[in-house]
Design an enzyme around this catalytic site. Structure first.
Site, mmCIF file in Angstrom:
data_model
loop_
_atom_site.group_PDB
_atom_site.id
_atom_site.type_symbol
_atom_site.label_atom_id
_atom_site.label_comp_id
_atom_site.label_asym_id
_atom_site.label_seq_id
_atom_site.Cartn_x
_atom_site.Cartn_y
_atom_site.Cartn_z
ATOM 1 N N ASP A 110 0.884 -1.165 0.000
ATOM 2 C CA ASP A 110 0.000 0.000 0.000
ATOM 3 C C ASP A 110 0.920 1.211 0.000
ATOM 4 O O ASP A 110 1.605 1.471 0.981
ATOM 5 C CB ASP A 110 -0.879 -0.050 1.260
ATOM 6 N N TYR A 164 1.703 0.884 14.813
ATOM 7 C CA TYR A 164 0.710 0.665 13.766
ATOM 8 C C TYR A 164 1.123 1.291 12.441
ATOM 9 O O TYR A 164 1.406 2.465 12.372
ATOM 10 C CB TYR A 164 -0.655 1.258 14.175
ATOM 11 N N TYR A 191 -4.441 0.373 16.931
ATOM 12 C CA TYR A 191 -4.269 1.777 17.327
ATOM 13 C C TYR A 191 -4.019 1.805 18.833
ATOM 14 O O TYR A 191 -4.449 0.913 19.565
ATOM 15 C CB TYR A 191 -5.515 2.602 16.985
ATOM 16 N N LYS A 222 -2.794 -2.573 8.322
ATOM 17 C CA LYS A 222 -2.865 -4.036 8.301
ATOM 18 C C LYS A 222 -2.096 -4.551 7.085
ATOM 19 O O LYS A 222 -2.101 -3.934 6.035
ATOM 20 C CB LYS A 222 -4.324 -4.484 8.191
HETATM 21 C C1 F6R Z 1 -7.426 -0.426 7.954
HETATM 22 C C2 F6R Z 1 -7.270 0.867 7.305
HETATM 23 C C3 F6R Z 1 -8.275 1.919 7.560
HETATM 24 C C4 F6R Z 1 -7.701 3.027 8.442
HETATM 25 C C5 F6R Z 1 -8.752 4.101 8.756
HETATM 26 C C6 F6R Z 1 -8.201 5.256 9.564
HETATM 27 O O1 F6R Z 1 -6.402 -1.273 7.628
HETATM 28 O O2 F6R Z 1 -6.334 1.107 6.595
HETATM 29 O O3 F6R Z 1 -9.449 1.398 8.113
HETATM 30 O O4 F6R Z 1 -7.203 2.485 9.638
HETATM 31 O O5 F6R Z 1 -9.271 4.626 7.561
HETATM 32 O O6 F6R Z 1 -7.064 5.712 8.929
HETATM 33 P P1 F6R Z 1 -6.216 6.954 9.476
HETATM 34 O O7 F6R Z 1 -5.799 6.639 10.881
HETATM 35 O O8 F6R Z 1 -5.070 7.028 8.519
HETATM 36 O O9 F6R Z 1 -7.134 8.138 9.401
HETATM 37 MG MG MG Z 2 -4.184 2.270 2.849
HETATM 38 MG MG MG Z 3 -4.991 -2.344 2.167
#
Ligand code: F6R
Ligand code: MG
Ligand code: MG
Length: 362
Positions: A11, A228, A347, A231
Site C-alpha cells: 500500500d 501501527y 491503534y 494491516k
Molecule cells: C485499515 C485501514 C483503515 C484506516 C482508517 C483510519 O487497515 O487502513 O481502516 O485504519 O481509515 O485511517 P487513518 O488513521 O489514517 O485516518
Molecule cells: Mg491504505
Molecule cells: Mg490495504
C-alpha cells in the site's frame, strides 16, 4: 521448465482515504514492469489492485527471494510513491515502505510477498488470491478447507493423488519459527495452532509427495515496525487441478464467508467478502474486508489470463451473506466481539486511555 511466480504487494497510498489504488499508480507500475520484461528480467507480469493495495504478479527464472526481482518491486513502489502518490497527495503515500534503503530483499521492509519456484506442469492453473483490510491469518481457514477438509475438497476422498494428504508449514510470527504438520494425521494439532490467526499462520502447503501446492505472505507489518502502520493485507498463490484441489475446490471455502481480523482501523472482526476486480474497493466502515481471486494458466512462465474468478453470480449469494454478517457484527459497535482483543488492537488509543485512567481506579 522451472518458473518462479512472485507476488509482491504494498500500500503506497490510495484514493479517497484507504479506498482504492489510483489508475495512474497502476499505469506507472505497468510501465516499469514492461521495461523489465523488455530487458528480459521478467517473463511476464500482471498488475492489479486489492482495494488500496498495489499488487504485482511477476514471473521469471531467478528463483525465490532474488535481489533483482525484489529490487524491481521495491523500485516500482518507490517510483509510484514519488511520481504519483506524493504529487497527487494520495492518502498515506508510501505507507508500506518502512525502510529508506533497499537491502536486497523486500521481506521485512513492509511489502507483502508470496513466491513459489515450481517445475511447470503440462498444464499449470494457478490462483492468486489478494485480500484488503485483513491480515495473513485470514488464509488459515480457507487453506485448511482446501487441503484438509473433505467436505470442501472432494478430491481428498476420491482422487488417489490427493488421498495421501498435505503438509502445512505454519509460522509462529511472534517467535519467527516454523513447524510442519501433516494432515489428516495431525489435523487436530494443526487446528489447535491455526485457530490463533494473529500468531500461527499457514505459510506453505505441500502435497504428501513434496509437491509445492500453496504459498502465502506472512509479513506482519505491525511486528516489523513495532507500531501501527496499517494491516498487512495478504496474498496467496494456489496451484490447482490434476492431483491438487480443483479451481472450484480452491474457491469453495470463500462461498461461506468467515470472520477475519482487520476492517476499520485494523481493529475489528468482519466477514471476508469475495468480489470481482470491479468491486475490489473497501467502502462501508472501510470494508467489509474483501478478497479477489485471479486465475491464470502458466505457459512457459507467461501469464495467460486472468479469469476474475469471484466475478460470478454464484458468489452473489456469498456477498449477500457477508453483508448480513457485517450488519450483525456492526450492531456491537465498539463492544467485543466486534472489536479485537487488546493485544491485537492496531491503534494505541485504548491503551493510552487505560494508562490515563489507571490512577483513578480505587
Ligand atoms: C485499515 C485501514 C483503515 C484506516 C482508517 C483510519 O487497515 O487502513 O481502516 O485504519 O481509515 O485511517 P487513518 O488513521 O489514517 O485516518
Ligand atoms: Mg491504505
Ligand atoms: Mg490495504
Amino acid at each position: 521448465m522451472k518458473v518462479t511466480i512472485s507476488v509482491i504487494k504494498a500500500d503506497v497510498g490510495s484514493l479517497a482515504g484507504h479506498h482504492i489504488v489510483y489508475q495512474e499508480q497502476i499505469d506507472l507500475a505497468k510501465k516499469i514492469l514492461q521495461e523489465a520484461k523488455d530487458e528480459g528480467l521478467l517473463i511476464d507480469y500482471y498488475v492489479f489492485n486489492a482495494g488500496d493495495d498495489l499488487e504485482l504478479v511477476m514471473t521469471h527464472t531467478r528463483g525465490e527471494a532474488d535481489p533483482k526481482i525484489h529490487g524491481l518491486a521495491w523500485n516500482v513502489f518507490k517510483e509510484v510513491t514519488e511520481k504519483v502518490s506524493r504529487p497527487r497527495k494520495l492518502y498515506a503515500a508510501g505507507q508500506d515502505l518502512l525502510s529508506e534503503a533497499f537491502s536486497g530483499n523486500v521481506k521485512g521492509m513492509g511489502p507483502g510477498v508470496a513466491e513459489m519456484e515450481i517445475e511447470e506442469r503440462r498444464s499449470e492453473p494457478i490462483i492468486v488470491f489478494a485480500a484488503d483490510k485483513t491480515e495473513p491469518g485470514a488464509w488459515n481457514l480457507p487453506l485448511y478447507r482446501m487441503f484438509a477438509d473433505p467436505w470442501n475438497t472432494a478430491g481428498l476422498v476420491i482422487d488417489p493423488s490427493l488421498h495421501q494428504g498435505f503438509v502445512f508449514r505454519v509460522m509462529d510470527v511472534v517467535e519467527g519459527k516454523v513447524i510442519d504438520l501433516k494432515t489428516p494425521e495431525e489435523a487436530y494439532d494443526l487446528l489447535a495452532l491455526i485457530g490463533t490467526t494473529g500468531r500461527y499462520i499457514v505459510e506453505r502447503v505441500y502435497r504428501a509427495d513434496g509437491l509445492l501446492a500453496a504459498v502465502a505472505s506472512v509479513t506482519r507489518l505491525s511486528l516489523i515496525a513495532g507500531r501501527y502502520v496499517g494491516k498487512d493485507d495478504p496474498v496467496c498463490i494456489v496451484r490447482c487441478q490434476h492431483g491438487l484441489p480443483a479451481v472450484g475446490e480452491a474457491l469453495a471455502p470463500f462461498f461461506t464467508p468467515h470472520f477475519v481480523a482487520g476492517w476499520m482501523r485494523g481493529s475489528h472482526y468482519g466477514p471476508l467478502m469475495p468480489v470481482g476486480l470491479k468491486d475490489s474497493r473497501c467502502s462501508f466502515f472501510d470494508g467489509p474486508p474483501r478478497v479477489v481471486a485471479l486465475g491464470f494458466q502458466l505457459a512457459e512462465g507467461r501469464l495467460i489470463g486472468p479469469a476474475d474468478l469471484f466475478e460470478d453470480v454464484a458468489f452473489d449469494h456469498s456477498r449477500r451473506v457477508a453483508l448480513q454478517m457485517a450488519e450483525l457484527i456492526r450492531r456491537n459497535g465498539p463492544i467485543a466481539p466486534a472489536i479485537l482483543g487488546p493485544e491485537e488492537l492496531e491503534y494505541t488509543g485504548i491503551k493510552e486511555t487505560l494508562q490515563r485512567l489507571a490512577s483513578r481506579f480505587r
